[in-house]
Enzyme design. Structure first.
Site, PDB file in Angstrom:
ATOM      1  N   CYS A 101      12.690  24.647 -55.444  1.00  9.98           N
ATOM      2  CA  CYS A 101      12.565  24.995 -54.031  1.00  9.98           C
ATOM      3  C   CYS A 101      11.311  25.839 -53.920  1.00  9.98           C
ATOM      4  O   CYS A 101      10.299  25.517 -54.529  1.00  9.98           O
ATOM      5  CB  CYS A 101      13.812  25.724 -53.541  1.00  9.98           C
ATOM      6  SG  CYS A 101      14.258  27.173 -54.527  1.00  9.98           S
TER       7      CYS A 101
ATOM      8  N   ARG B  50       7.911  22.476 -44.729  1.00  4.24           N
ATOM      9  CA  ARG B  50       7.286  23.158 -45.861  1.00  4.24           C
ATOM     10  C   ARG B  50       7.000  22.164 -46.988  1.00  4.24           C
ATOM     11  O   ARG B  50       5.979  22.275 -47.669  1.00  4.24           O
ATOM     12  CB  ARG B  50       8.169  24.294 -46.363  1.00  4.24           C
ATOM     13  CG  ARG B  50       8.228  25.486 -45.412  1.00  4.24           C
ATOM     14  CD  ARG B  50       9.000  26.639 -46.030  1.00  4.24           C
ATOM     15  NE  ARG B  50       8.305  27.162 -47.189  1.00  4.24           N
ATOM     16  CZ  ARG B  50       8.912  27.760 -48.217  1.00  4.24           C
ATOM     17  NH1 ARG B  50      10.250  27.874 -48.232  1.00  4.24           N
ATOM     18  NH2 ARG B  50       8.223  28.236 -49.239  1.00  4.24           N
TER      19      ARG B  50
END
Length: 285
Positions: free
Chosen positions: A240, A181
């Site tokens: 994040c 990701r």
């Protein structure tokens, strides 16, 4: 005052304090793709005396479409919720989940944001608790309501701060998402793949052993020191996807004695909602 825990607590240590009047335990189990999972799992069985807190409903605020998937809750609302659940300022709070602390660390960080330092995450979580031979119960605990007073700590930064310090040695940005990701691959949660330019990748699961407990403090300290490359931990900003798993890296650094880092709560989901903000892809640049 009894023993105080500020980062992690082992299952056998927690078991020794079950039922003590100044301890409160919270089940933070959650599934990002199934918001009803945690509450249903709690109903089937949880640690004795534990109460449930929902990541979306209790530990996050209202989404505007531009402030990320898990914006911070209003501190007044969070404090009121804690008070209704019987948390007082001098109590020991323990959070746990079944995902290596992925969600429990969010409550740990929020409590510290409110100024509460007697808060810890159950090391190994529900799995570690059961492996230690400890019991679960479906009984729902209830405690007399209290008034919880808070004093917010300056432990956050916003998107403007991050954008103003890109590639600036006054900020070391650490992204807790998985490496794919981070590179911009396999993105299923946010509409844009990639990372904030200049960020360094530290997948939060790298803080854990194969059994799901946190690595030894000495190992974490060595690994984070290598990642920081001599930078002061107080210049570290964690992010994040939505400000949840970044708290895991904050907890890991704190348990390793590397204190003072901050959280960018909006994280990638807020950052990429503004198409004028720069985006990087691939490995660290």
């Amino acid at each position: 005052m009894n023993a105080s825990y500020g980062t992690l607590i082992a299952p056998r240590e927690l078991a020794q304090h079950l039922g003590e009047a100044d301890w409160r335990i919270f089940d933070c189990r959650h599934d990002l793709t199934n918001p009803d999972f945690g509450r249903a799992a709690y109903a089937r069985g949880h640690l004795p005396g534990a109460q449930f807190l929902h990541i979306d409903e209790d530990l996050s605020g209202a989404m505007s479409g531009t402030n990320g998937r898990h914006p911070l809750p209003e501190p007044d609302a969070l404090a009121a919720r804690l008070g209704r659940l019987g948390v007082a300022n001098d109590m020991q709070v323990v959070a746990y989940d079944d995902a290596g602390g992925m969600f429990a660390a969010r409550l740990w960080w929020l409590m510290r944001w409110l100024g509460h330092h007697r808060v810890a995450v159950l090391d190994g979580g529900l799995v570690g608790w059961c492996e230690a031979g400890q019991a679960l119960t479906p009984a729902v605990a209830a405690f007399p309501a209290t008034t919880y007073d808070f004093s917010l700590k300056p432990t956050t930064v916003d998107a403007d701060f991050v954008q103003g310090h890109l590639r600036d040695d006054r900020m070391t940005l650490i992204d807790a998402r998985s490496p794919d990701r981070f590179r911009g691959e396999n993105e299923t949660l946010d509409p844009v793949g990639g990372h904030i330019p200049g960020a360094r990748n530290r997948f939060f699961r790298d803080n854990l052993t194969a059994r799901g407990s946190f690595r030894q403090a000495s190992v974490l300290r060595e690994e984070f020191a290598r990642l920081l490359g001599g930078q002061d931990p107080r210049r570290v900003v964690h992010q994040c996807g939505s400000g949840v798993t970044a708290c895991h890296n904050l907890l890991a650094m704190e348990s390793a004695g590397l204190s003072g880092s901050r959280l960018y709560p909006g994280s990638w989901s807020e950052w990429c909602a503004n198409l004028h903000r720069p985006v990087a892809t691939g490995a660290e640049d």
